[in-house]
Design an enzyme around this catalytic site. Sequence first.
Site, PDB file in Angstrom:
ATOM      1  N   SER A   1       0.721  -1.279   0.052  1.00  0.00           N
ATOM      2  CA  SER A   1       0.165   0.047  -0.057  1.00  0.00           C
ATOM      3  C   SER A   1       0.956   1.076  -0.109  1.00  0.00           C
ATOM      4  CB  SER A   1      -0.925  -0.187   1.296  1.00  0.00           C
ATOM      5  OG  SER A   1      -1.757   1.051   1.176  1.00  0.00           O
TER       6      SER A   1
ATOM      7  N   GLU B   1      -1.819  -2.815  -7.730  1.00  0.00           N
ATOM      8  CA  GLU B   1      -3.028  -2.938  -6.992  1.00  0.00           C
ATOM      9  C   GLU B   1      -3.486  -1.827  -6.454  1.00  0.00           C
ATOM     10  OE1 GLU B   1      -3.542  -2.466  -3.629  1.00  0.00           O
ATOM     11  OE2 GLU B   1      -1.431  -1.694  -3.158  1.00  0.00           O
TER      12      GLU B   1
ATOM     13  N   HIS C   1      -4.984  -5.279  -1.248  1.00  0.00           N
ATOM     14  CA  HIS C   1      -5.692  -5.190   0.130  1.00  0.00           C
ATOM     15  C   HIS C   1      -6.696  -6.236   0.475  1.00  0.00           C
ATOM     16  CE1 HIS C   1      -4.053  -1.173  -0.614  1.00  0.00           C
ATOM     17  NE2 HIS C   1      -4.418  -0.792   0.693  1.00  0.00           N
TER      18      HIS C   1
END
Length: 299
Positions: free
Chosen positions: A110, A202, A272
């Site tokens: 992230s 992502e 995630h």
Amino acid sequence: MRSPPALGPGARVALVAPSGPLRGPHELSASIAHATEMGWEAISGTHVLQRDGYLAGTDAERLADLNVAIRDDRIDGIWCVRGGYGAMRILDGIDYDAMRRHPKTLIGYSDITALHAAFSTRADVVTFHGPTARGALTEFSRNSLERATIARADSCGVAAEGRTVRRGVARGRLVGGNLALLAALAGTPFAPDYRDAILVLEDVGEPTYRIDRMLRQLVLSGKLAELAGIAFGQFTEGNDVEENDSRGLDDILRETAELLSVPAVAGVPLGHIDHQWTVPLGAPAELDADGCALRVLAH
């Protein structure tokens, strides 16, 4: 690109929060338990429980914990406790020379994409896109993390829910992470080198039009012109279920692969999600889009 030493039993791993804050001591306890489960000795950063709004303490505090871990030769690895936001704010102050001299195994995803990109550009070291220390460590995720950081074996493989986006096979260095962070880093000195690379992507909470926009930003930057292939991970919690004017995500991913003329697969376990691969960014890999497989080569 240099790989840090494997994290064997008893390795000393610093727990740091370079981005968003933990919710409390219970999440630090969970992080310590996960490190212990991996056979490592957890060393908590001095400011790991600090909070400054949406940041885990001031920039100076977050940077201090990270640099202490980088500079301490007794520390073998750095496991970021969570993502959130904030890593970009400290990129200018990181001791890249120390990381280059004594590479450490950096783990996270992230917002930690900012650190992955910066360490690849400034220190030329392999880092690990994997679970944060506080997050769920399922058997699937733990096995991949072990293969990547301890056994130094292939930590990926065939994506059970993978979808071929554009056929073909490619080889190259692994690069990437969170799409929003990579778009934010475009045009800065910390953006990664995408030449001859396999890009993994992502994101979370982004509607399709914003994913489209960020992908187009990277394409229009010209930096993806020599890309070898793309492995799209999970794009979760995006469109409202009642939104009926959204284009299909796979259409956007396919258009991107076609624009770049590269093999691409979607739906790999990256992002995630609880069950995720640990991907050694900077290591060589092979992408088989027809077989929906990403295989990490020697690193």
